[in-house]
Design a protein around this motif. Structure first.
Motif, PDB file in Angstrom:
ATOM      1  N   THR A 143       0.870  -1.171   0.000  1.00  6.15           N
ATOM      2  CA  THR A 143       0.000   0.000   0.000  1.00  6.15           C
ATOM      3  C   THR A 143       0.903   1.216   0.000  1.00  6.15           C
ATOM      4  OG1 THR A 143      -1.781  -1.143   1.173  1.00  6.15           O
ATOM      5  CG2 THR A 143      -1.804   1.265   1.219  1.00  6.15           C
ATOM      6  N   GLU A 149      -2.384  10.374  -0.759  1.00  6.59           N
ATOM      7  CA  GLU A 149      -3.249   9.646  -1.690  1.00  6.59           C
ATOM      8  C   GLU A 149      -2.860   8.172  -1.664  1.00  6.59           C
ATOM      9  OE1 GLU A 149      -4.483   9.556  -6.414  1.00  6.59           O
ATOM     10  OE2 GLU A 149      -3.523  11.346  -5.619  1.00  6.59           O
ATOM     11  N   LYS A 150      -3.857   7.329  -1.395  1.00  8.94           N
ATOM     12  CA  LYS A 150      -3.621   5.897  -1.199  1.00  8.94           C
ATOM     13  C   LYS A 150      -3.741   5.126  -2.514  1.00  8.94           C
ATOM     14  CE  LYS A 150      -5.468   2.074   1.574  1.00  8.94           C
ATOM     15  NZ  LYS A 150      -6.541   1.703   2.510  1.00  8.94           N
ATOM     16  N   LEU A 151      -2.806   4.201  -2.703  1.00 10.25           N
ATOM     17  CA  LEU A 151      -2.803   3.334  -3.874  1.00 10.25           C
ATOM     18  C   LEU A 151      -2.535   1.921  -3.376  1.00 10.25           C
ATOM     19  CD1 LEU A 151      -2.905   3.743  -7.021  1.00 10.25           C
ATOM     20  CD2 LEU A 151      -0.422   3.675  -6.954  1.00 10.25           C
ATOM     21  N   ASP A 152      -3.502   1.027  -3.578  1.00  9.56           N
ATOM     22  CA  ASP A 152      -3.365  -0.358  -3.125  1.00  9.56           C
ATOM     23  C   ASP A 152      -2.787  -1.240  -4.212  1.00  9.56           C
ATOM     24  OD1 ASP A 152      -4.526  -0.114  -0.535  1.00  9.56           O
ATOM     25  OD2 ASP A 152      -6.510  -0.063  -1.442  1.00  9.56           O
ATOM     26  N   ARG A 155       1.487  -1.803  -8.791  1.00  6.42           N
ATOM     27  CA  ARG A 155       1.005  -1.036  -9.937  1.00  6.42           C
ATOM     28  C   ARG A 155       2.074  -0.939 -11.002  1.00  6.42           C
ATOM     29  NH1 ARG A 155      -4.030   1.406  -9.143  1.00  6.42           N
ATOM     30  NH2 ARG A 155      -4.849   0.494  -7.233  1.00  6.42           N
ATOM     31  N   GLU A 159       1.350   3.907 -14.025  1.00  4.31           N
ATOM     32  CA  GLU A 159       0.432   4.368 -12.981  1.00  4.31           C
ATOM     33  C   GLU A 159       1.187   5.112 -11.882  1.00  4.31           C
ATOM     34  OE1 GLU A 159      -3.141   1.410 -12.193  1.00  4.31           O
ATOM     35  OE2 GLU A 159      -1.266   0.307 -12.515  1.00  4.31           O
ATOM     36  N   LEU A 160       2.334   4.581 -11.512  1.00 13.08           N
ATOM     37  CA  LEU A 160       3.123   5.228 -10.463  1.00 13.08           C
ATOM     38  C   LEU A 160       3.658   6.572 -10.933  1.00 13.08           C
ATOM     39  CD1 LEU A 160       4.971   2.099  -9.063  1.00 13.08           C
ATOM     40  CD2 LEU A 160       3.069   3.331  -8.014  1.00 13.08           C
ATOM     41  N   LEU A 163       0.843   9.134 -10.776  1.00  9.18           N
ATOM     42  CA  LEU A 163       0.567   9.543  -9.399  1.00  9.18           C
ATOM     43  C   LEU A 163       1.652  10.492  -8.888  1.00  9.18           C
ATOM     44  CD1 LEU A 163      -1.137   9.212  -6.801  1.00  9.18           C
ATOM     45  CD2 LEU A 163       0.264   7.223  -6.271  1.00  9.18           C
TER      46      LEU A 163
END
Length: 191
Positions: A143, A149-152, A155, A159-160, A163
């Motif tokens: 996580t 901002e949370k990203l589970d 990825r 995507e990273l 973000l």
């Protein structure tokens, strides 16, 4: 740093291994001067029996040298299968300890202090990190939080980057240049 990426990690988790290998070294090299990367322990001990032990060993290294910590994290994440293939928990934790000792030697750490720390297996810092993760609602690893901002889950690099770039933009900082992704090459038209 105006942008902070906090990753809750489990050294025995295969998804954490993938995330780690996505973050390091490529994203770390791209963003290293703009983003502070922090790892927190969140071993899922009920399904990963040697994860707490590895986190304690990592913290023993970090107490003396952050580079030793990061090298250990790289080695453990890349070598999860080898550690897991050892027969029995005692052999698995011995393999983890061996990796930690080798990192200590590589980084010229105080061997006696490192061995005493590894032998003691004081998991209070790991448990405190797990409690912090519980309070944040973490129930799986990895996580990642980027400026809150949370990203589970593991990825993709795209995507990273999106973000991290968004967080930098919100902080009024430019995103670093990204390596070009190879474009699909269209076949040459035939005659």
């Amino acid at each position: 740093a105006k942008v902070v990426a906090v990753n809750y990690d489990d050294f025995e988790c295969p998804f954490c291994s993938r995330m780690h290998q996505t973050l390091f070294p490529e994203l770390f090299k791209e963003y290293g001067d703009r983003v502070l990367f922090i790892y927190k322990d969140f071993p899922l001990a009920e399904i990963h029996p040697w994860a707490i032990h590895a986190a304690v060993d990592a913290n023993c290294l970090a107490a003396q040298n952050s580079d030793a910590y990061w090298d250990f994290a790289d080695t453990i994440h890349a070598g999860q299968r080898e550690v897991g293939s050892e027969k029995g928990l005692d052999a698995q934790t011995a393999a983890v300890d061996h990796i930690a000792i080798l990192q200590g030697q590589k980084h010229n750490l105080d061997a006696g202090k490192l061995q005493a720390c590894i032998k003691a297996q004081d998991d209070s810092a790991v448990k405190a990190s797990m409690k912090e993760g519980d309070a944040l609602g973490i129930d799986a690893t990895p996580t990642l939080f980027v400026n809150g901002e949370k990203l589970d889950g593991a990825r993709s690099i795209g995507e990273l980057r999106a973000l991290l770039d968004r967080a930098l933009e919100q902080a009024g900082l430019p995103a670093p240049p990204h390596p070009a992704t190879p474009a699909m090459v269209a076949p040459a038209p035939g005659k």
